[in-house]
Scaffold this motif. Structure first.
Motif, PDB file in Angstrom:
ATOM      1  N   LEU A  89       0.772  -1.300  -0.004  1.00  0.00           N
ATOM      2  CA  LEU A  89       0.109  -0.051  -0.109  1.00  0.00           C
ATOM      3  C   LEU A  89       0.745   1.172  -0.052  1.00  0.00           C
ATOM      4  N   ARG A  90       1.897   1.234   0.701  1.00  0.00           N
ATOM      5  CA  ARG A  90       2.753   2.322   0.784  1.00  0.00           C
ATOM      6  C   ARG A  90       3.366   2.739  -0.698  1.00  0.00           C
ATOM      7  N   GLU A  91       3.795   1.726  -1.173  1.00  0.00           N
ATOM      8  CA  GLU A  91       4.362   1.942  -2.653  1.00  0.00           C
ATOM      9  C   GLU A  91       3.276   2.216  -3.664  1.00  0.00           C
ATOM     10  N   GLN A  92       1.946   1.949  -3.517  1.00  0.00           N
ATOM     11  CA  GLN A  92       0.994   2.206  -4.316  1.00  0.00           C
ATOM     12  C   GLN A  92       0.441   3.657  -4.354  1.00  0.00           C
ATOM     13  N   VAL A  93       0.576   4.180  -2.955  1.00  0.00           N
ATOM     14  CA  VAL A  93       0.237   5.294  -2.629  1.00  0.00           C
ATOM     15  C   VAL A  93       1.142   6.455  -3.306  1.00  0.00           C
ATOM     16  N   ASP A  94       2.445   6.076  -3.229  1.00  0.00           N
ATOM     17  CA  ASP A  94       3.439   6.777  -3.927  1.00  0.00           C
ATOM     18  C   ASP A  94       3.372   6.955  -5.370  1.00  0.00           C
ATOM     19  N   ARG A  95       2.970   5.665  -5.921  1.00  0.00           N
ATOM     20  CA  ARG A  95       2.946   5.803  -7.337  1.00  0.00           C
ATOM     21  C   ARG A  95       1.778   6.151  -7.961  1.00  0.00           C
ATOM     22  N   GLN A  96       0.636   5.759  -7.438  1.00  0.00           N
ATOM     23  CA  GLN A  96      -0.643   6.042  -7.898  1.00  0.00           C
ATOM     24  C   GLN A  96      -1.809   6.272  -6.601  1.00  0.00           C
ATOM     25  N   PRO A  97      -1.660   7.362  -5.910  1.00  0.00           N
ATOM     26  CA  PRO A  97      -2.516   7.544  -4.972  1.00  0.00           C
ATOM     27  C   PRO A  97      -4.118   7.610  -5.344  1.00  0.00           C
ATOM     28  N   THR A  98      -4.430   7.846  -6.388  1.00  0.00           N
ATOM     29  CA  THR A  98      -5.908   7.940  -6.745  1.00  0.00           C
ATOM     30  C   THR A  98      -6.383   6.406  -6.962  1.00  0.00           C
ATOM     31  N   GLU A  99      -5.627   5.512  -7.441  1.00  0.00           N
ATOM     32  CA  GLU A  99      -6.114   4.188  -7.448  1.00  0.00           C
ATOM     33  C   GLU A  99      -6.217   3.452  -6.445  1.00  0.00           C
ATOM     34  N   VAL A 100      -5.692   3.682  -5.261  1.00  0.00           N
ATOM     35  CA  VAL A 100      -5.849   3.085  -4.125  1.00  0.00           C
ATOM     36  C   VAL A 100      -7.276   2.918  -3.573  1.00  0.00           C
ATOM     37  N   LEU A 101      -7.957   4.565  -3.739  1.00  0.00           N
ATOM     38  CA  LEU A 101      -9.385   4.446  -3.316  1.00  0.00           C
ATOM     39  C   LEU A 101     -10.393   4.107  -4.455  1.00  0.00           C
ATOM     40  N   ARG A 102      -9.803   4.044  -5.653  1.00  0.00           N
ATOM     41  CA  ARG A 102     -10.721   3.677  -6.701  1.00  0.00           C
ATOM     42  C   ARG A 102     -10.944   2.215  -6.511  1.00  0.00           C
ATOM     43  N   LYS A 103      -9.921   1.483  -6.215  1.00  0.00           N
ATOM     44  CA  LYS A 103      -9.972   0.347  -6.217  1.00  0.00           C
ATOM     45  C   LYS A 103     -10.776  -0.325  -4.988  1.00  0.00           C
ATOM     46  N   ALA A 104     -10.759   0.373  -3.910  1.00  0.00           N
ATOM     47  CA  ALA A 104     -11.501   0.116  -2.829  1.00  0.00           C
ATOM     48  C   ALA A 104     -12.958   0.482  -3.019  1.00  0.00           C
ATOM     49  N   VAL A 105     -13.372   1.431  -3.670  1.00  0.00           N
ATOM     50  CA  VAL A 105     -14.583   1.742  -4.167  1.00  0.00           C
ATOM     51  C   VAL A 105     -15.260   0.739  -5.133  1.00  0.00           C
ATOM     52  N   LYS A 106     -14.424   0.266  -6.009  1.00  0.00           N
ATOM     53  CA  LYS A 106     -14.992  -0.557  -6.950  1.00  0.00           C
ATOM     54  C   LYS A 106     -15.234  -1.761  -6.189  1.00  0.00           C
ATOM     55  N   GLY A 107     -14.395  -2.428  -5.261  1.00  0.00           N
ATOM     56  CA  GLY A 107     -14.870  -3.444  -4.669  1.00  0.00           C
ATOM     57  C   GLY A 107     -15.992  -3.573  -3.912  1.00  0.00           C
ATOM     58  N   MET A 108     -16.538  -2.496  -3.531  1.00  0.00           N
ATOM     59  CA  MET A 108     -17.704  -2.323  -2.781  1.00  0.00           C
ATOM     60  C   MET A 108     -18.973  -2.167  -3.761  1.00  0.00           C
ATOM     61  N   LEU A 109     -18.906  -2.091  -5.235  1.00  0.00           N
ATOM     62  CA  LEU A 109     -19.965  -1.948  -6.008  1.00  0.00           C
ATOM     63  C   LEU A 109     -20.056  -3.407  -6.541  1.00  0.00           C
ATOM     64  N   PRO A 110     -21.349  -3.700  -6.997  1.00  0.00           N
ATOM     65  CA  PRO A 110     -21.809  -4.955  -7.648  1.00  0.00           C
ATOM     66  C   PRO A 110     -20.958  -5.238  -9.082  1.00  0.00           C
ATOM     67  N   ARG A 111     -20.604  -6.558  -9.462  1.00  0.00           N
ATOM     68  CA  ARG A 111     -19.967  -6.786 -10.460  1.00  0.00           C
ATOM     69  C   ARG A 111     -21.079  -7.036 -11.723  1.00  0.00           C
ATOM     70  N   ASN A 112     -21.309  -5.659 -12.213  1.00  0.00           N
ATOM     71  CA  ASN A 112     -22.251  -5.745 -13.563  1.00  0.00           C
ATOM     72  C   ASN A 112     -22.063  -4.497 -14.338  1.00  0.00           C
ATOM     73  N   ARG A 113     -22.649  -4.315 -15.444  1.00  0.00           N
ATOM     74  CA  ARG A 113     -22.466  -3.185 -16.349  1.00  0.00           C
ATOM     75  C   ARG A 113     -22.908  -1.655 -15.564  1.00  0.00           C
ATOM     76  N   LEU A 114     -24.112  -2.119 -14.817  1.00  0.00           N
ATOM     77  CA  LEU A 114     -24.490  -0.963 -13.986  1.00  0.00           C
ATOM     78  C   LEU A 114     -23.250  -0.281 -13.153  1.00  0.00           C
ATOM     79  N   SER A 115     -22.581  -1.074 -12.366  1.00  0.00           N
ATOM     80  CA  SER A 115     -21.633  -0.605 -11.373  1.00  0.00           C
ATOM     81  C   SER A 115     -20.318   0.206 -12.336  1.00  0.00           C
ATOM     82  N   ARG A 116     -20.075  -0.473 -13.472  1.00  0.00           N
ATOM     83  CA  ARG A 116     -19.173   0.260 -14.336  1.00  0.00           C
ATOM     84  C   ARG A 116     -19.466   1.409 -14.678  1.00  0.00           C
ATOM     85  N   ALA A 117     -20.886   1.877 -14.964  1.00  0.00           N
ATOM     86  CA  ALA A 117     -21.300   3.324 -15.198  1.00  0.00           C
ATOM     87  C   ALA A 117     -21.442   4.020 -13.901  1.00  0.00           C
ATOM     88  N   GLN A 118     -21.442   3.411 -12.836  1.00  0.00           N
ATOM     89  CA  GLN A 118     -21.668   4.300 -11.622  1.00  0.00           C
ATOM     90  C   GLN A 118     -20.112   4.658 -11.181  1.00  0.00           C
TER      91      GLN A 118
END
Length: 144
Positions: A89-118
């Protein structure tokens, strides 16, 4: 009495801004995911995108508890044999800090077309500036 079902054209979309400075990663991601899905609205419909836009600033200053900075791993695979790469996580925050939060939010959405739009309604910025002032975003109410 008929059950109300929201139609895509009659949904009012609000813009919210969140300052991630000092916020815990998982708790913030849960609040953002609920807002993106529209679960904070009375006209929430599971099969329709009723959510709002969320702008996150200061994503690089997100907090985690315990030893997660050094123990939590992010994996990716190139598709080739032996192509597994990992970062803490430390390396990921240094390189791509936005992707840490994006991946956490994506994991909390359902896995379908609707979640990709959301997920396209989520705008994350590493620093304190964002280009969405014209939308007049309001602060997102968080239960701290």
């Amino acid at each position: 009495m008929k059950t109300y079902s929201a139609k895509p054209g009659e949904i009012a979309r609000d813009w919210y801004v969140v300052d991630a400075d000092g916020k815990t990663l998982g708790r913030l991601a849960t609040a953002i995911a609920d807002t993106l899905r529209g679960k904070r609205k009375p006209q929430y419909t599971p099969h329709t995108d009723t959510g709002d836009f969320v702008v996150v600033v200061n994503a690089e200053k997100i907090q985690v508890t315990g030893q997660k900075r050094d123990q939590k791993m992010y994996h990716r695979h190139s598709g080739y044999p032996g192509g597994l790469g990992s970062r803490t996580l430390r390396e990921q925050v240094d390189r791509q800090p936005t992707e840490v939060l994006r991946k956490a939010v994506k994991g909390m959405l359902p896995r379908n077309r609707l979640s990709r739009a959301q997920l396209t309604k989520l705008k994350i910025y590493a620093g304190p500036e964002h280009p969405h002032e014209a939308q007049a975003p309001k602060p997102l109410p968080l239960e701290d």
